[in-house]
Design an enzyme around this catalytic site. Structure first.
Site, PDB file in Angstrom:
ATOM      1  N   THR A  64      42.025  38.534  34.127  1.00 22.16           N
ATOM      2  CA  THR A  64      42.784  37.386  34.603  1.00 22.16           C
ATOM      3  C   THR A  64      43.003  36.429  33.442  1.00 22.16           C
ATOM      4  OG1 THR A  64      41.790  37.615  36.800  1.00 22.16           O
ATOM      5  CG2 THR A  64      42.850  35.517  36.294  1.00 22.16           C
ATOM      6  N   GLY A 318      48.173  35.133  43.123  1.00 21.90           N
ATOM      7  CA  GLY A 318      47.903  35.432  41.724  1.00 21.90           C
ATOM      8  C   GLY A 318      46.467  35.870  41.542  1.00 21.90           C
ATOM      9  N   GLU A 319      45.910  35.568  40.366  1.00 17.14           N
ATOM     10  CA  GLU A 319      44.531  35.891  39.982  1.00 17.14           C
ATOM     11  C   GLU A 319      44.303  37.371  39.722  1.00 17.14           C
ATOM     12  OE1 GLU A 319      41.613  34.456  42.757  1.00 17.14           O
ATOM     13  OE2 GLU A 319      42.388  32.407  42.777  1.00 17.14           O
ATOM     14  N   GLY A 320      45.136  38.240  40.295  1.00 18.73           N
ATOM     15  CA  GLY A 320      44.899  39.678  40.270  1.00 18.73           C
ATOM     16  C   GLY A 320      44.541  40.204  41.642  1.00 18.73           C
TER      17      GLY A 320
END
Length: 352
Positions: A64, A318-320
């Site tokens: 990230t 987001g973040e992964g």
């Protein structure tokens, strides 16, 4: 020759013969042809990347990338920039959304500081790759210099190299953290799609109607001021991009250098993948799209890259997080190819 150019030269294409062998096995399995949809092509692509039918994705990791954005001064985000550094600590402590979903998928998570406006402790277990403390406000100045843009991409490549030096990596996920980063991501896809910002701009973290009008105006101002050249992706990145977006581009290139499939997350991670594939077109062969983000511009990014997302869950975090969930499907695809028997193997002749 620069590290970036030298890295690009090392990218090898996946094995086409093995890819076709995988497609043939899928066609001959004891089930209707094409009945497992997208996962069939995923499994065949993985066979080409690993050069074998029976692929095992034992080591999975999500990186990230984090960075702050000067354009936040224009009021384009609901949250203050301080949240970026706070979330990096959350990743380290395992309390973030991606931490939970990655653990479920059997993947590790590690944050990378590409441009957070904060001095992290040197012993904090993250990738310390800070190029500078946040980008410039692209509404009034370039986000970064051309040299800094290249350095951010190279940092992403370096991260993959450092991972591989510690042991095999079978699947890499990319994620982001950076308050305000939907603004540069929208600007990037506006450059590559040729569409106006008003048609591409979403609400990011949940801004209201007045803020979204301001966000559109800021993007339009930045594009008019800097005139980024789509034929020069580093020019685009330096003028209207983000440091974590550069890092994400580097992760995609680095994965291709080391022959590792890479699954990108949503809007910002795909902006990085787009830049990465513009810099190094051969990297596209190693790239998978996890999901279709709720952000409007994301579908245009996927179209530009020619990728079909595995999931459509209305995600916009987001973040992964999307990459983590997609890893489970990608893992399952390997078993589809290797373990489902063919008609010949189960003693049924000419069934298709």
């Amino acid at each position: 020759m620069s590290f970036l150019k030298d890295s690009i030269k090392k990218i090898k294409a996946p094995d086409k013969i093995m890819y076709e062998a995988a497609k043939e096995r899928l066609r001959n399995q004891a089930r209707p042809v094409g009945s497992l949809g997208i996962l069939e092509d995923v499994s065949a692509r993985l066979a080409g990347i690993f050069r074998k039918i029976d692929v095992n994705l034992d080591k999975k990791i999500i990186i990230t990338c984090a960075g702050d954005h000067g354009v936040c001064a224009e009021g384009v985000s609901l949250f203050p920039s301080e949240v970026t550094r706070q979330m990096v600590y959350n990743f380290v402590n395992g309390g973030a959304s991606v931490s939970v979903l990655a653990a479920h998928a059997g993947a590790d998570v590690k944050a990378a500081d590409l441009g957070v406006d904060w001095d992290f402790e040197p012993d904090l277990p993250v990738f310390h790759k800070k190029v500078r403390k946040g980008t410039g406000n692209f509404a009034v100045e370039p986000a970064m210099t051309l040299e800094q843009a290249e350095k951010s991409v190279e940092a992403g490549i370096e991260i993959v190299g450092e991972l591989v030096a510690k042991g095999p990596v079978h699947l890499l996920g990319t994620g982001d953290m950076g308050i305000g980063n939907t603004t540069p991501s929208t600007a990037i896809i506006s450059v590559y799609s040729g569409l106006p910002a008003a048609q591409l701009t979403g609400r990011g973290t949940g801004i209201d109607d007045d803020a979204i009008k301001k966000k559109i105006a800021v993007i339009e101002k930045g594009l008019a001021l800097h005139k980024p050249d789509p034929k020069n992706p580093l020019d685009v990145l330096s003028k209207i991009g983000g440091l974590e977006i550069g890092g994400l581009a580097g992760l995609v290139i680095g994965a291709a250098v080391y022959g590792i499939p890479v699954v990108c997350d949503g809007f910002i991670a795909t902006a990085g993948a787009l830049i990465g594939c513009e810099i190094a077109p051969p990297a596209r062969d190693y790239l998978f799209a996890s999901h279709n983000s709720a952000e409007i511009g994301h579908r245009f990014m996927l179209k530009h890259l020619g990728l079909t997302p595995l999931l459509d869950l209305g995600f916009r975090l987001g973040e992964g997080t999307g990459a983590a969930l997609a890893m489970e499907l990608i893992d399952a695809s390997t078993r589809i190819l290797a373990d489902i028997k063919t008609f010949e193997e189960v003693g049924i002749s000419d069934a298709q």
